[in-house]
Design an enzyme around this catalytic site. Structure first.
Site, PDB file in Angstrom:
ATOM      1  N   SER A   1      50.449 -14.640  -2.975  1.00 34.33           N
ATOM      2  CA  SER A   1      50.635 -16.086  -3.064  1.00 34.33           C
ATOM      3  C   SER A   1      49.581 -16.714  -3.959  1.00 34.33           C
ATOM      4  CB  SER A   1      50.557 -16.702  -1.668  1.00 34.33           C
ATOM      5  OG  SER A   1      49.307 -16.412  -1.087  1.00 34.33           O
TER       6      SER A   1
ATOM      7  N   LYS B   1      38.585 -11.269  -8.191  1.00 37.53           N
ATOM      8  CA  LYS B   1      39.246 -12.466  -8.728  1.00 37.53           C
ATOM      9  C   LYS B   1      39.828 -13.285  -7.585  1.00 37.53           C
ATOM     10  CE  LYS B   1      43.145 -12.245 -11.190  1.00 37.53           C
ATOM     11  NZ  LYS B   1      43.918 -11.657 -12.299  1.00 37.53           N
TER      12      LYS B   1
ATOM     13  N   LYS C   1      42.358 -16.587  -6.610  1.00 40.09           N
ATOM     14  CA  LYS C   1      43.375 -17.548  -7.031  1.00 40.09           C
ATOM     15  C   LYS C   1      42.846 -18.954  -6.749  1.00 40.09           C
ATOM     16  CE  LYS C   1      46.430 -14.411  -8.093  1.00 40.09           C
ATOM     17  NZ  LYS C   1      47.038 -14.290  -9.433  1.00 40.09           N
TER      18      LYS C   1
ATOM     19  N   ASP D   1      41.694 -17.618 -11.165  1.00 38.95           N
ATOM     20  CA  ASP D   1      43.036 -17.516 -11.757  1.00 38.95           C
ATOM     21  C   ASP D   1      43.879 -18.683 -11.278  1.00 38.95           C
ATOM     22  OD1 ASP D   1      45.532 -16.817 -12.669  1.00 38.95           O
ATOM     23  OD2 ASP D   1      45.574 -14.834 -11.740  1.00 38.95           O
TER      24      ASP D   1
ATOM     25  N   ASN E   1      46.976 -19.443 -12.565  1.00 42.25           N
ATOM     26  CA  ASN E   1      48.416 -19.203 -12.710  1.00 42.25           C
ATOM     27  C   ASN E   1      49.167 -20.387 -13.320  1.00 42.25           C
ATOM     28  OD1 ASN E   1      47.478 -17.347 -10.276  1.00 42.25           O
ATOM     29  ND2 ASN E   1      49.246 -16.390 -11.247  1.00 42.25           N
TER      30      ASN E   1
ATOM     31  N   GLU F   1      41.465 -17.768 -15.645  1.00 38.76           N
ATOM     32  CA  GLU F   1      42.682 -17.101 -16.116  1.00 38.76           C
ATOM     33  C   GLU F   1      43.876 -18.042 -16.027  1.00 38.76           C
ATOM     34  OE1 GLU F   1      43.063 -13.176 -14.515  1.00 38.76           O
ATOM     35  OE2 GLU F   1      45.248 -13.264 -14.470  1.00 38.76           O
TER      36      GLU F   1
ATOM     37  N   GLU G   1      49.349 -12.408 -19.180  1.00 33.60           N
ATOM     38  CA  GLU G   1      50.419 -11.784 -18.388  1.00 33.60           C
ATOM     39  C   GLU G   1      51.766 -12.451 -18.634  1.00 33.60           C
ATOM     40  OE1 GLU G   1      48.565 -13.117 -14.469  1.00 33.60           O
ATOM     41  OE2 GLU G   1      50.676 -13.091 -13.943  1.00 33.60           O
TER      42      GLU G   1
ATOM     43  N   ASP H   1      50.227  -7.147 -20.551  1.00 35.90           N
ATOM     44  CA  ASP H   1      51.080  -6.812 -19.414  1.00 35.90           C
ATOM     45  C   ASP H   1      52.016  -5.715 -19.895  1.00 35.90           C
ATOM     46  OD1 ASP H   1      52.362  -8.060 -16.657  1.00 35.90           O
ATOM     47  OD2 ASP H   1      53.857  -7.168 -17.972  1.00 35.90           O
TER      48      ASP H   1
ATOM     49  N   HIS I   1      46.507  -7.152 -17.210  1.00 32.08           N
ATOM     50  CA  HIS I   1      47.107  -7.695 -16.001  1.00 32.08           C
ATOM     51  C   HIS I   1      47.804  -6.551 -15.264  1.00 32.08           C
ATOM     52  CE1 HIS I   1      50.836  -9.386 -14.013  1.00 32.08           C
ATOM     53  NE2 HIS I   1      49.865  -9.957 -13.344  1.00 32.08           N
ATOM     54  N   ALA I   2      47.662  -6.542 -13.942  1.00 37.34           N
ATOM     55  CA  ALA I   2      48.406  -5.558 -13.159  1.00 37.34           C
ATOM     56  C   ALA I   2      48.711  -6.157 -11.799  1.00 37.34           C
ATOM     57  CB  ALA I   2      47.636  -4.247 -13.054  1.00 37.34           C
ATOM     58  N   GLY I   3      49.146  -5.321 -10.883  1.00 35.91           N
ATOM     59  CA  GLY I   3      49.587  -5.803  -9.579  1.00 35.91           C
ATOM     60  C   GLY I   3      51.098  -5.720  -9.532  1.00 35.91           C
TER      61      GLY I   3
ATOM     62  N   GLU J   1      42.934  -4.799 -13.948  1.00 32.98           N
ATOM     63  CA  GLU J   1      43.182  -5.415 -12.646  1.00 32.98           C
ATOM     64  C   GLU J   1      43.723  -4.370 -11.678  1.00 32.98           C
ATOM     65  OE1 GLU J   1      45.883  -8.751 -12.786  1.00 32.98           O
ATOM     66  OE2 GLU J   1      45.146  -9.489 -10.848  1.00 32.98           O
TER      67      GLU J   1
END
Lengths: 438, 438
Positions: free
Chosen positions: B26, B215, B217, B245, B247, B271, B298, B321, B348-350, B379
């Site tokens: 989230s 990191k 959010k 970050d 977003n 970010e 990303e 990405d 970027h990852a996840g 990441e």
């Protein structure tokens, strides 16, 4: 009639015209397009429908249609309501925006649905869309716009000021549109697939029909471009506006070199010299080629890129497209940006039904936003209008103001059936094999 | 085994994980993602398959899957051949590029297919992808890249020079990766849905596990962000790298104001402060917030936007990405651009499988492009790895170099079946209703 009918269904159609068979629409990047529409019909519980579509050039029209279908949950089962809120709900959907955000297939799908909602709303109000928008209060117009990511270039307050400044002359401009229409230019002479005789004949015809500007496709072969520009200039004479369109063919350096080789023929603007994503590249090209103007926009994905192009001086002609950005609402944002930066809007049209749609936006701009017709022309291409219920009407090289209620978006049912892909009569047979081969 | 197996089928799967039930993942723009993969399997006439996918966060994964399916004619019935030519064939298809060009759903679909082709190729060669690429001749690497629209920033010759300069140290860097891996940072502590205790505990855990950066959010609520940053800084201590970050949550002005309110907690980078399309906006933010770095990528749609971000100084950390731009090939172009401009790449990852894929690209960059590991971290998010056949291995806060042949892209068959949407066991029941409600 209730002004808030219930939307009962979202219906899609994959419609494709085999235009590649004739080389209508051929340019340096699109040698064999099959002009297509990912078409949507919103059905309601009233005797009224909203129509909209995304324009594509063949392959992928099925993907585009699937994307439109994915938006059904946003509209089906709902009453037609605040189109500002509904538009923002679609654009801001936290899961769908991952597929963009606000670009490409998913954004064009939103465009088709948003435009269909406006078609519906204008029909309910009994007005052509340009007039419906052109008579709205500035506050209401501003409420339709998503100002996210724009506030460093235009605030809601500034937008309101622009609209209020244009209010006094609205009635007069509406009357002028109804009596004299809106200037058009024609791309019909300029497709790459045509031979020199056809080019010469179509240039002459364009002038005879009252157009004050034409456009030639360029970028495939420099010698051909020089010969074709020479012919067009000879036929049209000095001072007549001849635009050239490279359809994204060049890198920054080659754009500058190539257009310099055409300079002696006095191109009025050069359109899409490079990638539509290249804000900085367009700015370099614009500085190098001045006073030749740079025009772009038909592939600019959204208001954020237009914002930057205006900030960076990347263009001096802004070409909105009715069905690529997020429909009517995002185009209002773009018209406001253009007005703020004092750049004339000359809409992209052609394709399937883009003329029909975009005339409404240009006329709304004239009535309520820029308030000006100076140096503004709507592209006109004489393809495929016969498939529309309310086709554009051009007289003396000018778009006549549409009077039928709606957004002029509805295609004739017979055309929807005949050109359905892959099952329609036009595609059963040899045509479909040609389309599917790569 | 033949090195040119025949591709016999392109098979797609709509796979969705109900991650919104736990609030993993989230953030300020994505409050309830269901991490998903539009998954593709290329079957061949050999006992070998290529796997790839586009990552989405739920709704629209069906559209993404349809877009992948539309690419079948480019690969089915063909032998695995020059992947530079095949990639360019897809990207330059004159009809499909109208749906972008090179952005959004259609481009992510190309990414999935291109990555599946590379998975296949690496398996055939019997090497992990990073090593396959890392051992290629500079000329071959350059042939994989599409330089269209890049030549004002990097030419083919310059790219070749960069790769040749990195050649001497390749063997040593390969050995170093195999012994010590590649540095990672973790986003696991930082999701907005977590409470303060969980944040505190996860910060501590991250340090204990050997990560040298975390990191958080940010962007939903400034007071919360200040409290959470204070906690993280307290736990991690001064000097420890804490990135934030947003977003894409902010406009340009609010990004600057908001981050200034967090300055006392010394964020290492900010970010995605605003729209990923806003090259100029990022540049303004970067100048205003220095020495805090701006990181983005990303959601950057393609190499043309990355090019401009480097030209304009919009970022000082470039985040590739693996599955948004046109797959391995376009990422090579972006790595070359980053090397040319001297900007470190921190991938970027996840999501679903993005760690598995992107580790190969970062390691290839280290071996053959930038030749440097300075200030570079991949990441790491500890979600959903159990669904992969060759999951990433993290030790002492570092990605261990994968040794299995391929691109680590293959998901376990049981997971593909269990999380199939909407028919898989996980989605039969209450979950699917929750997903479909808007």
């Amino acid at each position: 009639m209730s002004r808030r009918p219930l939307i009962t269904a979202l219906e899609t159609h994959d419609i494709r015209f085999p235009t590649s068979r004739e080389l209508d629409g051929s340019d340096a990047m699109n040698p064999d397009p099959d002009y297509s529409a990912a078409y949507v019909i919103l059905r309601t519980d009233a005797a009224i429908e909203g129509h909209g579509f995304a324009f594509t050039i063949g392959r992928g029209n099925d993907v585009q249609t699937a994307a439109i279908k994915a938006l059904a949950p946003f509209v089906v089962g709902r009453r037609l309501d605040d189109l500002g809120a509904l538009y923002k709900e679609m654009v801001h959907d936290s899961q769908l925006r991952w597929l963009g955000p606000e670009k490409g297939v998913m954004h064009m799908a939103i465009s088709a649905v948003v435009n269909a909602l406006w078609d519906l709303k204008a029909k309910i109000e009994g007005k052509p869309l340009w007039l419906l928008l052109g008579e709205m209060a500035p506050e209401e117009i501003v409420s339709l716009v998503d100002f996210r990511y724009l506030s460093d270039a235009i605030t809601q307050r500034e937008a309101l000021d622009i609209l209020r400044r244009a209010e006094p002359g609205r009635a007069e401009r509406i009357a002028r549109l109804r009596s004299g229409g809106y200037a058009a230019y024609t791309t019909s002479p300029g497709w790459l697939g045509y031979d020199d005789d056809k080019l010469r004949r179509l240039c002459k015809e364009a002038m005879d029909l009252g157009f004050t500007q034409i456009k030639l496709k360029v970028g495939a072969d420099l010698r051909d471009d020089r010969r074709r520009m020479r012919i067009a200039r000879e036929v049209c004479g000095p001072g007549f506006r001849i635009a050239i369109d490279a359809n994204q063919r060049w890198d920054v350096g080659s754009a500058i070199e190539w257009v310099n080789e055409l300079k002696e023929f006095e191109p009025y603007w050069v359109e899409e010299p490079t990638s539509p994503d290249d804000v900085l590249g367009h700015a370099v090209i614009a500085r190098a080629l001045a006073p030749i103007k740079v025009a772009t926009g038909e592939h600019v994905q959204n208001r954020v890129v237009f914002k930057q192009m205006l900030q960076a001086g990347s263009l001096s002609i802004l070409q909105i497209d009715s069905a690529r950005v997020g429909g009517v609402n995002e185009n209002i944002a773009i018209l406001l940006l253009a007005a703020k930066f004092g750049v004339p809007v000359c809409p992209h049209a052609g394709g399937v039904g883009l003329c029909e749609l975009v005339q409404h936006l240009a006329m709304f701009d004239y009535v309520a936003v820029s308030g000006s017709a100076q140096d503004r022309v709507i592209e006109y291409v004489d393809h495929l209008h016969e498939h529309f219920v309310d086709p554009v009407v051009i007289e003396n090289g000018r778009y006549q103001a549409p009077e039928a209620p709606g957004f002029s978006a509805a295609m004739r049912p017979e055309s929807i059936a005949e050109y359905a892909y892959p099952g329609g009569p036009v595609w059963l047979g040899a045509g479909s094999e040609a389309l599917e081969s790569l």
